[in-house]
Design a protein around this motif. Structure first.
Motif, mmCIF file in Angstrom:
data_model
loop_
_atom_site.group_PDB
_atom_site.id
_atom_site.type_symbol
_atom_site.label_atom_id
_atom_site.label_comp_id
_atom_site.label_asym_id
_atom_site.label_seq_id
_atom_site.Cartn_x
_atom_site.Cartn_y
_atom_site.Cartn_z
ATOM 1 N N PHE A 56 29.845 47.937 44.347
ATOM 2 C CA PHE A 56 30.731 47.581 45.450
ATOM 3 C C PHE A 56 31.294 46.175 45.245
ATOM 4 O O PHE A 56 30.586 45.271 44.795
ATOM 5 C CB PHE A 56 29.978 47.646 46.785
ATOM 6 C CG PHE A 56 29.602 49.040 47.187
ATOM 7 C CD1 PHE A 56 30.532 49.848 47.835
ATOM 8 C CD2 PHE A 56 28.338 49.549 46.930
ATOM 9 C CE1 PHE A 56 30.190 51.141 48.214
ATOM 10 C CE2 PHE A 56 27.989 50.833 47.294
ATOM 11 C CZ PHE A 56 28.926 51.633 47.939
ATOM 12 N N PHE A 57 32.566 45.995 45.581
ATOM 13 C CA PHE A 57 33.198 44.671 45.472
ATOM 14 C C PHE A 57 34.352 44.581 46.467
ATOM 15 O O PHE A 57 34.860 45.604 46.958
ATOM 16 C CB PHE A 57 33.692 44.410 44.046
ATOM 17 C CG PHE A 57 34.739 45.378 43.556
ATOM 18 C CD1 PHE A 57 36.097 45.092 43.683
ATOM 19 C CD2 PHE A 57 34.354 46.584 42.967
ATOM 20 C CE1 PHE A 57 37.047 45.982 43.228
ATOM 21 C CE2 PHE A 57 35.301 47.469 42.509
ATOM 22 C CZ PHE A 57 36.660 47.175 42.640
ATOM 23 N N VAL A 58 34.771 43.354 46.747
ATOM 24 C CA VAL A 58 35.827 43.063 47.723
ATOM 25 C C VAL A 58 37.020 42.468 46.994
ATOM 26 O O VAL A 58 36.864 41.599 46.128
ATOM 27 C CB VAL A 58 35.322 42.093 48.810
ATOM 28 C CG1 VAL A 58 36.459 41.725 49.763
ATOM 29 C CG2 VAL A 58 34.165 42.704 49.569
ATOM 30 N N VAL A 59 38.236 42.929 47.359
ATOM 31 C CA VAL A 59 39.480 42.381 46.821
ATOM 32 C C VAL A 59 40.218 41.693 47.966
ATOM 33 O O VAL A 59 40.602 42.339 48.948
ATOM 34 C CB VAL A 59 40.369 43.474 46.192
ATOM 35 C CG1 VAL A 59 41.655 42.861 45.644
ATOM 36 C CG2 VAL A 59 39.608 44.208 45.095
ATOM 37 N N ALA A 60 40.408 40.388 47.857
ATOM 38 C CA ALA A 60 41.097 39.610 48.888
ATOM 39 C C ALA A 60 42.612 39.787 48.771
ATOM 40 O O ALA A 60 43.114 40.212 47.727
ATOM 41 C CB ALA A 60 40.719 38.137 48.765
ATOM 42 N N PRO A 61 43.375 39.453 49.821
ATOM 43 C CA PRO A 61 44.835 39.545 49.735
ATOM 44 C C PRO A 61 45.386 38.675 48.599
ATOM 45 O O PRO A 61 44.922 37.568 48.368
ATOM 46 C CB PRO A 61 45.301 39.037 51.110
ATOM 47 C CG PRO A 61 44.143 39.290 52.018
ATOM 48 C CD PRO A 61 42.919 39.089 51.178
ATOM 49 N N ASN A 62 46.395 39.225 47.912
ATOM 50 C CA ASN A 62 47.044 38.555 46.777
ATOM 51 C C ASN A 62 46.042 38.203 45.682
ATOM 52 O O ASN A 62 46.174 37.185 45.009
ATOM 53 C CB ASN A 62 47.791 37.290 47.229
ATOM 54 C CG ASN A 62 49.147 37.616 47.811
ATOM 55 O OD1 ASN A 62 49.797 38.576 47.398
ATOM 56 N ND2 ASN A 62 49.572 36.828 48.778
ATOM 57 N N GLN A 63 45.042 39.045 45.534
ATOM 58 C CA GLN A 63 44.097 38.940 44.432
ATOM 59 C C GLN A 63 44.061 40.285 43.702
ATOM 60 O O GLN A 63 44.450 41.315 44.262
ATOM 61 C CB GLN A 63 42.691 38.584 44.939
ATOM 62 C CG GLN A 63 42.582 37.219 45.584
ATOM 63 C CD GLN A 63 42.566 36.111 44.561
ATOM 64 O OE1 GLN A 63 42.136 36.296 43.434
ATOM 65 N NE2 GLN A 63 43.042 34.939 44.946
ATOM 66 N N ALA A 64 43.612 40.261 42.471
ATOM 67 C CA ALA A 64 43.449 41.482 41.693
ATOM 68 C C ALA A 64 42.127 41.407 40.945
ATOM 69 O O ALA A 64 41.649 40.317 40.615
ATOM 70 C CB ALA A 64 44.609 41.677 40.722
ATOM 71 N N VAL A 65 41.551 42.553 40.687
ATOM 72 C CA VAL A 65 40.295 42.645 39.932
ATOM 73 C C VAL A 65 40.544 43.521 38.712
ATOM 74 O O VAL A 65 40.921 44.692 38.844
ATOM 75 C CB VAL A 65 39.154 43.213 40.787
ATOM 76 C CG1 VAL A 65 37.893 43.354 39.949
ATOM 77 C CG2 VAL A 65 38.887 42.315 41.994
ATOM 78 N N VAL A 66 40.367 42.942 37.536
ATOM 79 C CA VAL A 66 40.536 43.665 36.277
ATOM 80 C C VAL A 66 39.193 44.279 35.882
ATOM 81 O O VAL A 66 38.176 43.582 35.840
ATOM 82 C CB VAL A 66 41.055 42.730 35.173
ATOM 83 C CG1 VAL A 66 41.180 43.464 33.848
ATOM 84 C CG2 VAL A 66 42.396 42.131 35.578
ATOM 85 N N LEU A 67 39.200 45.586 35.591
ATOM 86 C CA LEU A 67 37.973 46.315 35.284
ATOM 87 C C LEU A 67 37.938 46.703 33.806
ATOM 88 O O LEU A 67 38.926 47.211 33.264
ATOM 89 C CB LEU A 67 37.881 47.580 36.140
ATOM 90 C CG LEU A 67 37.921 47.370 37.666
ATOM 91 C CD1 LEU A 67 37.934 48.712 38.384
ATOM 92 C CD2 LEU A 67 36.734 46.529 38.121
ATOM 93 N N THR A 68 36.815 46.460 33.172
ATOM 94 C CA THR A 68 36.585 46.889 31.793
ATOM 95 C C THR A 68 35.231 47.579 31.710
ATOM 96 O O THR A 68 34.277 47.187 32.392
ATOM 97 C CB THR A 68 36.610 45.689 30.824
ATOM 98 O OG1 THR A 68 35.622 44.725 31.233
ATOM 99 C CG2 THR A 68 37.984 45.037 30.795
#
Length: 284
Positions: free
Chosen positions: A52-64
């Motif tokens: 589980f993780f949180v993405v804030a506004p105007n943020q992105a999370v890159v997944l590998t």
């Protein structure tokens, strides 16, 4: 839907583990049979919770996952991904960058100091993460390179017109065209890092201190020369108009000598910096 199912499964595992723990505490006989299951159940729930993780506004999370890029989460909210996937946070916010003042020779060979303000943001998170070592450092270095190139491409100031009759582009004289040139140059350089340049404008422009005084005198001299040129062009036009008008209306007939004397007197009056002193010719 998958997110809801995984959440319910995690809650169920935690509930079952809690019930088993209560059973173990109340029944010593069951301890030997249920202990291995309990040992496996709690670490499994911990692994699932790690996804589980949180993405804030105007943020992105890159997944590998195991060295392979599997996607980017841009929508803000609460998400679950493979617990073994690596995650890297990247800001998508608009940023301002104030470059350092750099000294460079302009197109005319004069040393000038120049700096710029650059507005940019990340639009391609995969390129920003994997195509460059550090995209923030990449923006800094490439901005300085583009700024030096801009300084050598144009003169600090220029006079005259080009083949289309437009004023010659210079760093000081045509700021909008210069800003457009800088932005396009920066965009071509920073596209490799997935960066979009929204605006780029010169924030500081001056001659280098060692020639600033001499160039100020040059600017003043060029301004005086331009003013003189306008005055002379206007005076010649007025003299020509006056002579044509006098001859057309028959006010006076001028021979070559009289015409030359009239032209001389009118030019002196029209181009002199001081008020002309009239001289009356009383004849012999």
């Amino acid at each position: 839907m998958a997110f809801i199912v995984l959440g319910l499964a995690t809650v169920a595992l935690l509930f079952v583990g809690w019930q088993l723990l209560g059973t173990l505490l109340t029944s010593a006989a069951a301890t030997i049979g249920l202990a291995p299951l309990l040992i496996l159940l709690f670490p499994l729930a911990g692994v699932l919770l790690r996804g589980f993780f949180v993405v804030a506004p105007n943020q992105a999370v890159v997944l590998t996952l195991f060295g392979k890029y599997i996607g980017t989460v841009r929508q803000n909210g609460y998400f679950w991904a493979n617990p073994f996937a690596g995650r890297q946070d990247i800001s998508l916010r608009i940023r301002n960058f104030q470059s350092e003042r750099v000294k460079v020779n302009d197109a005319a060979g004069n040393p000038v100091e120049i700096a710029a303000v650059i507005v940019w943001r990340v639009v391609d998170t995969a390129r920003a993460s994997f195509d460059v070592e550090n995209y923030n450092s990449f923006v800094d270095i490439q901005s300085e390179t583009a700024l030096r190139h801009l300084g050598t491409a144009f003169a600090y100031e220029a006079y005259g017109t080009d083949e289309h009759g437009e004023p010659v582009v210079s760093l000081r004289g045509r700021p909008d065209e210069v800003a457009q040139y800088l932005r396009e140059d920066l965009q071509a350089r920073l596209a490799l890092a997935g960066v979009e340049v929204l605006d780029a404008r010169i924030s500081h422009l001056a001659y280098a201190p060692e020639i600033a005084s001499a160039m100020l005198q040059r600017q003043q001299a060029e301004a005086v020369l331009q003013a003189r040129q306008v005055i002379v062009e206007g005076a010649v036009g007025m003299v020509q108009m006056a002579i044509e008008r006098l001859e057309r209306d028959g006010v006076v007939e001028l021979n070559t000598e009289n015409r030359a004397e009239l032209v001389n007197n009118l030019l002196v009056v029209l181009t002199s910096e001081r008020g002309a002193q009239p001289t009356l010719n009383s004849g012999r």
